[in-house]
Design a protein around this motif. Sequence first.
Motif, PDB file in Angstrom:
ATOM      1  N   LYS A  37       0.844  -1.192   0.000  1.00  0.00           N
ATOM      2  CA  LYS A  37       0.000   0.000   0.000  1.00  0.00           C
ATOM      3  C   LYS A  37       0.879   1.241   0.000  1.00  0.00           C
ATOM      4  N   LEU A  38       0.499   2.206  -0.838  1.00  0.00           N
ATOM      5  CA  LEU A  38       1.268   3.431  -0.995  1.00  0.00           C
ATOM      6  C   LEU A  38       0.406   4.643  -0.691  1.00  0.00           C
ATOM      7  N   ARG A  39       1.059   5.740  -0.386  1.00  0.00           N
ATOM      8  CA  ARG A  39       0.391   7.023  -0.170  1.00  0.00           C
ATOM      9  C   ARG A  39       0.928   7.993  -1.211  1.00  0.00           C
ATOM     10  N   LEU A  40       0.013   8.635  -1.950  1.00  0.00           N
ATOM     11  CA  LEU A  40       0.397   9.616  -2.955  1.00  0.00           C
ATOM     12  C   LEU A  40       0.858  10.894  -2.270  1.00  0.00           C
ATOM     13  N   LEU A  41       2.094  11.318  -2.596  1.00  0.00           N
ATOM     14  CA  LEU A  41       2.643  12.542  -2.010  1.00  0.00           C
ATOM     15  C   LEU A  41       2.549  13.726  -2.956  1.00  0.00           C
ATOM     16  N   ASN A  42       2.695  13.460  -4.258  1.00  0.00           N
ATOM     17  CA  ASN A  42       2.749  14.577  -5.206  1.00  0.00           C
ATOM     18  C   ASN A  42       2.444  14.080  -6.617  1.00  0.00           C
ATOM     19  N   THR A  43       1.842  14.956  -7.400  1.00  0.00           N
ATOM     20  CA  THR A  43       1.674  14.722  -8.835  1.00  0.00           C
ATOM     21  C   THR A  43       2.052  15.999  -9.560  1.00  0.00           C
ATOM     22  N   GLN A  44       2.481  15.812 -10.788  1.00  0.00           N
ATOM     23  CA  GLN A  44       2.848  16.955 -11.618  1.00  0.00           C
ATOM     24  C   GLN A  44       2.709  16.503 -13.068  1.00  0.00           C
ATOM     25  N   SER A  45       2.147  17.342 -13.895  1.00  0.00           N
ATOM     26  CA  SER A  45       2.052  16.969 -15.308  1.00  0.00           C
ATOM     27  C   SER A  45       2.655  18.064 -16.174  1.00  0.00           C
TER      28      SER A  45
END
Length: 176
Positions: free
Chosen positions: A156-164
């Motif tokens: 299981k992972l936790r999303l820390l950041n997204t960028q496009s």
Amino acid sequence: MRRISLFIAMSLDGYIADSKGGVGWLNGQDSENEDIDTYSEFAKTIDTILMGWNTYHQIVTELSPKEWIYNEFTTYVITHNEHTSSEKIRFININPVDLVKRLKAEKGKDVWICGGAKLVWQLVNEDLIDDYHITVIPTLLGSGIRLFENAKREIKLRLLNTQSYNGMIDLVYTRR
């Protein structure tokens, strides 16, 4: 304690190389768009790189044959082949799980798992990767070398950041 980070790109359908091992498809949707340099920021957090023989060989024969592009880091290359190590490039024939456990306990900056897939699979199956920095490239390859193959367990992972940018998406996850 040092963190172990996977920093890698994959196609939208989950491949890190095409069926011939090529990575010529690693670019955004428009060559005129400027890509964001996420690597430079990531590189400030590490001092050690771990890669398999195929990744090393591709770097020195295709991607950067004239110079070693990771001179500022200590690089461990996991291989069964005999090669002469240097101060910055260490060829070792050791179980990568044992090496990562040892590196994690040593002092220093974080460790980058650069590739390839077999190395990633071994470390994922032992749940040794702390952070996943994955850039999704706007390409469907249909076949090739999968990034996450043969997983033996759910992580299981936790999303820390997204960028496009330029059709690509950077995803940064940490273990929960």
